[in-house]
Write a protein that holds these residues in place. Structure first.
Motif, PDB file in Angstrom:
ATOM      1  N   PHE A 118      96.527  26.278 -11.712  1.00 19.54           N
ATOM      2  CA  PHE A 118      97.589  26.772 -12.591  1.00 19.54           C
ATOM      3  C   PHE A 118      98.993  26.612 -11.994  1.00 19.54           C
ATOM      4  CE2 PHE A 118      96.406  30.351  -9.933  1.00 19.54           C
ATOM      5  CZ  PHE A 118      97.616  30.949  -9.623  1.00 19.54           C
ATOM      6  N   LYS A 119      99.127  26.383 -10.702  1.00 18.25           N
ATOM      7  CA  LYS A 119     100.443  26.223 -10.112  1.00 18.25           C
ATOM      8  C   LYS A 119     100.955  24.778 -10.156  1.00 18.25           C
ATOM      9  CE  LYS A 119     100.516  30.176  -6.961  1.00 18.25           C
ATOM     10  NZ  LYS A 119     100.723  30.631  -5.559  1.00 18.25           N
ATOM     11  N   VAL A 120     100.122  23.864 -10.641  1.00 20.09           N
ATOM     12  CA  VAL A 120     100.564  22.479 -10.817  1.00 20.09           C
ATOM     13  C   VAL A 120     101.507  22.425 -12.017  1.00 20.09           C
ATOM     14  CG1 VAL A 120      99.824  20.123 -11.341  1.00 20.09           C
ATOM     15  CG2 VAL A 120      98.472  21.555  -9.784  1.00 20.09           C
ATOM     16  N   ALA A 121     102.564  21.612 -11.895  1.00 17.23           N
ATOM     17  CA  ALA A 121     103.571  21.529 -12.963  1.00 17.23           C
ATOM     18  C   ALA A 121     102.944  21.113 -14.290  1.00 17.23           C
ATOM     19  CB  ALA A 121     104.658  20.532 -12.559  1.00 17.23           C
ATOM     20  N   ASN A 122     103.295  21.828 -15.356  1.00 17.03           N
ATOM     21  CA  ASN A 122     102.855  21.543 -16.731  1.00 17.03           C
ATOM     22  C   ASN A 122     101.337  21.652 -16.903  1.00 17.03           C
ATOM     23  OD1 ASN A 122     105.551  20.956 -17.485  1.00 17.03           O
ATOM     24  ND2 ASN A 122     105.309  18.855 -16.716  1.00 17.03           N
ATOM     25  N   ALA A 123     100.686  22.365 -15.978  1.00 17.26           N
ATOM     26  CA  ALA A 123      99.233  22.503 -16.099  1.00 17.26           C
ATOM     27  C   ALA A 123      98.850  23.614 -17.073  1.00 17.26           C
ATOM     28  CB  ALA A 123      98.619  22.782 -14.737  1.00 17.26           C
ATOM     29  N   ASN A 124      99.683  24.633 -17.227  1.00 13.96           N
ATOM     30  CA  ASN A 124      99.368  25.733 -18.143  1.00 13.96           C
ATOM     31  C   ASN A 124      99.538  25.283 -19.596  1.00 13.96           C
ATOM     32  OD1 ASN A 124      99.149  28.391 -16.340  1.00 13.96           O
ATOM     33  ND2 ASN A 124     100.722  27.053 -15.461  1.00 13.96           N
ATOM     34  N   CYS A 125      98.665  25.746 -20.468  1.00 15.38           N
ATOM     35  CA  CYS A 125      98.680  25.289 -21.859  1.00 15.38           C
ATOM     36  C   CYS A 125      98.153  26.394 -22.771  1.00 15.38           C
ATOM     37  CB  CYS A 125      97.840  24.021 -22.017  1.00 15.38           C
ATOM     38  SG  CYS A 125      96.095  24.266 -21.573  1.00 15.38           S
ATOM     39  N   THR A 126      98.353  26.173 -24.066  1.00 13.42           N
ATOM     40  CA  THR A 126      97.799  27.086 -25.082  1.00 13.42           C
ATOM     41  C   THR A 126      96.917  26.330 -26.081  1.00 13.42           C
ATOM     42  OG1 THR A 126      99.834  26.826 -26.375  1.00 13.42           O
ATOM     43  CG2 THR A 126      99.674  28.748 -24.891  1.00 13.42           C
ATOM     44  N   THR A 127      97.291  25.055 -26.332  1.00 16.25           N
ATOM     45  CA  THR A 127      96.501  24.222 -27.242  1.00 16.25           C
ATOM     46  C   THR A 127      96.283  22.853 -26.597  1.00 16.25           C
ATOM     47  OG1 THR A 127      98.476  23.353 -28.370  1.00 16.25           O
ATOM     48  CG2 THR A 127      97.500  25.401 -29.242  1.00 16.25           C
ATOM     49  N   ASP A 128      95.383  22.068 -27.204  1.00 18.72           N
ATOM     50  CA  ASP A 128      95.090  20.734 -26.676  1.00 18.72           C
ATOM     51  C   ASP A 128      96.305  19.814 -26.727  1.00 18.72           C
ATOM     52  OD1 ASP A 128      92.558  21.608 -26.272  1.00 18.72           O
ATOM     53  OD2 ASP A 128      91.658  20.566 -27.994  1.00 18.72           O
ATOM     54  N   SER A 129      97.215  20.090 -27.661  1.00 18.95           N
ATOM     55  CA  SER A 129      98.391  19.226 -27.774  1.00 18.95           C
ATOM     56  C   SER A 129      99.310  19.328 -26.561  1.00 18.95           C
ATOM     57  CB  SER A 129      99.165  19.567 -29.056  1.00 18.95           C
ATOM     58  OG  SER A 129      99.606  20.927 -29.022  1.00 18.95           O
ATOM     59  N   ASP A 130      99.149  20.394 -25.777  1.00 15.36           N
ATOM     60  CA  ASP A 130      99.964  20.537 -24.567  1.00 15.36           C
ATOM     61  C   ASP A 130      99.482  19.657 -23.433  1.00 15.36           C
ATOM     62  OD1 ASP A 130     101.516  22.469 -25.827  1.00 15.36           O
ATOM     63  OD2 ASP A 130     100.205  24.117 -25.171  1.00 15.36           O
ATOM     64  N   CYS A 131      98.301  19.060 -23.571  1.00 13.31           N
ATOM     65  CA  CYS A 131      97.714  18.242 -22.507  1.00 13.31           C
ATOM     66  C   CYS A 131      97.597  16.801 -22.986  1.00 13.31           C
ATOM     67  CB  CYS A 131      96.330  18.775 -22.127  1.00 13.31           C
ATOM     68  SG  CYS A 131      96.343  20.510 -21.612  1.00 13.31           S
ATOM     69  N   ILE A 132      98.260  15.892 -22.321  1.00  6.86           N
ATOM     70  CA  ILE A 132      98.259  14.476 -22.691  1.00  6.86           C
ATOM     71  C   ILE A 132      97.061  13.792 -22.044  1.00  6.86           C
ATOM     72  CG2 ILE A 132      99.551  12.327 -22.614  1.00  6.86           C
ATOM     73  CD1 ILE A 132     102.109  13.975 -22.468  1.00  6.86           C
ATOM     74  N   LYS A 133      96.226  13.191 -22.852  1.00  6.02           N
ATOM     75  CA  LYS A 133      95.019  12.554 -22.342  1.00  6.02           C
ATOM     76  C   LYS A 133      95.379  11.350 -21.478  1.00  6.02           C
ATOM     77  CE  LYS A 133      90.610  10.566 -23.829  1.00  6.02           C
ATOM     78  NZ  LYS A 133      89.742  10.216 -24.979  1.00  6.02           N
ATOM     79  N   GLY A 134      94.716  11.242 -20.326  1.00  7.62           N
ATOM     80  CA  GLY A 134      94.939  10.112 -19.423  1.00  7.62           C
ATOM     81  C   GLY A 134      96.091  10.303 -18.450  1.00  7.62           C
ATOM     82  N   GLU A 135      96.859  11.363 -18.615  1.00  5.06           N
ATOM     83  CA  GLU A 135      97.999  11.597 -17.730  1.00  5.06           C
ATOM     84  C   GLU A 135      97.505  12.046 -16.342  1.00  5.06           C
ATOM     85  OE1 GLU A 135     102.290  13.690 -18.280  1.00  5.06           O
ATOM     86  OE2 GLU A 135     100.563  15.013 -18.493  1.00  5.06           O
ATOM     87  N   VAL A 136      98.171  11.517 -15.312  1.00  5.18           N
ATOM     88  CA  VAL A 136      97.824  11.861 -13.933  1.00  5.18           C
ATOM     89  C   VAL A 136      99.055  12.462 -13.263  1.00  5.18           C
ATOM     90  CG1 VAL A 136      97.056  11.031 -11.691  1.00  5.18           C
ATOM     91  CG2 VAL A 136      96.081  10.048 -13.784  1.00  5.18           C
ATOM     92  N   ASP A 137      98.919  13.678 -12.788  1.00  5.09           N
ATOM     93  CA  ASP A 137      99.995  14.312 -12.022  1.00  5.09           C
ATOM     94  C   ASP A 137      99.661  14.138 -10.545  1.00  5.09           C
ATOM     95  OD1 ASP A 137     101.734  16.091 -10.688  1.00  5.09           O
ATOM     96  OD2 ASP A 137     101.959  17.282 -12.525  1.00  5.09           O
ATOM     97  N   PHE A 138     100.552  13.454  -9.819  1.00  2.00           N
ATOM     98  CA  PHE A 138     100.259  13.147  -8.417  1.00  2.00           C
ATOM     99  C   PHE A 138     100.304  14.388  -7.529  1.00  2.00           C
ATOM    100  CE2 PHE A 138     101.565   9.038 -10.116  1.00  2.00           C
ATOM    101  CZ  PHE A 138     100.538   8.232  -9.651  1.00  2.00           C
TER     102      PHE A 138
END
Length: 406
Positions: A118-138
């Motif tokens: 949860f401390k990774v940037a933009n990892a917290n979400c409420t719906t699936d639209s908040d998470c971009i499929k295939g995105e990799v956070d280094f």
């Protein structure tokens, strides 16, 4: 004076010749200052240049060196017995070796999907639209699947990722420190070669046979006064010499430099050429982001036919062995150069005393007039002609025309 006259005078004076003039000044104060400065200059060169710096020697500062290290010791950790293979990386090494003092272990990780930390940037979400499929956070742990799922047993949600699950931050088990490591020993073997002087030395005491050597190395511990040729160093001793708290090193880890210094005067017997050791913390403790020392590694195995691993984050001490060497031996060439330099530097005494004489001493104008003379080449006085000489002679003597004096 115009510019042209100034340039002309400067150009002509450039070709003047200056020579020292000897002038004996009967002044006791100035004489005491002169001899005192002479004494200080000569003493400085004798002590610093010849004794301290050994300027009469030919030197070599880039020797050839070899280092071999080995960690020794056995520790009981819970129900486990840890030996060199468990806590030393590498178990046998060159000029760098490290030991594990504390572990953070994540057991039974498998390839799959799970919630991002949860401390990774933009990892917290409420719906699936908040998470971009295939995105990799280094800064994260894996690739996002596009789903927003519950963060393990908590009420909030984070983006789902493909990675080794469960993630380290959630499932990590922090083990207690390996306090027995304070008595582990590090074997450091160092040999150094000065090719210019064909001298090879080692930091291990010579023995008559291999049995005596093995017995000595198995029992000795380095001591600067009692055992200067023992290559076994306690980790606790190294930490103390580096002015570090061993308990703090167990918590954060650290990098310590082991400096081996060879300063050899080869005018003496080579047996007097022996190493000295110093220890210093190398990582910056003020910079919390980069201080300490730790690394990760994994142990892989198969469980129920599935590839599984145990991830280990190890904190420890890393030892960097750094060797410096300097050797010197008498040589006539540097001796002559240093002697001439010392004799030339005595001339500074005259400069200082001349400045005092022409600036501070009474009657300095008289001294200045006597010290500096300007000699200008004058045209020669013409010699008298024969006629003038005869006329002058005849005006004061008898007439010599008939050979009879008047």
């Amino acid at each position: 004076m115009g510019l042209r006259e100034f340039i002309k005078e400067y150009f002509l004076s450039f070709w003047d010749y200056e020579t020292p003039k000897v002038m004996v000044v009967k002044n006791r104060t100035l004489g005491v200052i002169y001899r005192g400065v002479q004494f200080l200059v000569i003493t400085y060169f004798i002590w610093y240049v010849f004794i301290s710096q050994k300027a009469y020697q030919e030197s070599e500062n880039r020797p050839e060196s070899s280092v071999y290290t080995l960690m020794k010791g056995t520790a009981v950790h819970g129900d486990d017995i840890l030996d060199t293979v468990e806590y030393a990386q590498p178990s046998e090494g060159g000029d760098v070796i490290s030991t594990i003092l504390r572990r953070e272990v994540t057991y039974d990780q498998r390839h799959g999907t799970c919630a991002e930390y949860f401390k990774v940037a933009n990892a917290n979400c409420t719906t699936d639209s908040d998470c971009i499929k295939g995105e990799v956070d280094f800064d994260g742990h894996g690739r996002r699947t596009g789903k927003c799922i519950q963060y393990y047993n908590h009420t909030f949600k984070t983006c789902e990722i493909q990675t080794w699950c469960p993630i380290e931050e959630y499932a990590v088990v922090r083990e207690p420190a390996l306090v027995e490591a304070i008595n582990f020993t590090v074997f450091i073997r160092n040999s150094i070669h000065f090719p210019r002087f064909k001298v090879l030395r080692g930091n291990i005491k010579d023995a008559s046979n291999k049995r005596d050597m093995h017995r000595y190395l198995s029992r000795c511990r380095y001591d600067e006064d009692k055992e200067p040729y023992c290559p076994n160093f306690r980790l606790g001793y190294i930490a103390d010499q580096a002015r570090e708290n061993f308990s703090e090193l167990c918590r954060t880890g650290g990098v310590i430099g082991v400096f081996i210094n060879w300063n050899c005067n080869l005018d003496l017997d080579p047996s007097y050429c022996k190493p000295t050791y110093s220890f210093r913390r190398l990582d910056l403790r003020k910079d919390q982001a980069s201080s300490g020392y730790y690394y990760r590694f994994a142990k892989y195995y198969s469980k129920d036919g599935v590839e599984t691993r145990t991830l280990i984050k190890a904190y420890g001490i890393r030892l960097d062995v750094i060797v410096h060497g300097h050797a010197g031996k008498f040589s006539p060439i540097p001796t002559i150069i240093s002697t001439v330099t010392a004799m030339t530097s005595v001339g500074i005494c005259t400069i200082i005393c001349d400045w005092i004489m022409l600036t501070f001493i009474d009657k300095n104008e008289i001294y200045s007039e006597r010290k500096f003379d300007e000699i200008i080449k004058e045209p020669p006085v013409p010699l008298p002609t024969e006629l003038s000489y005869i006329s002058s002679f005849g005006s004061n003597h008898s007439d010599l025309s008939d050979g009879v004096p008047l």
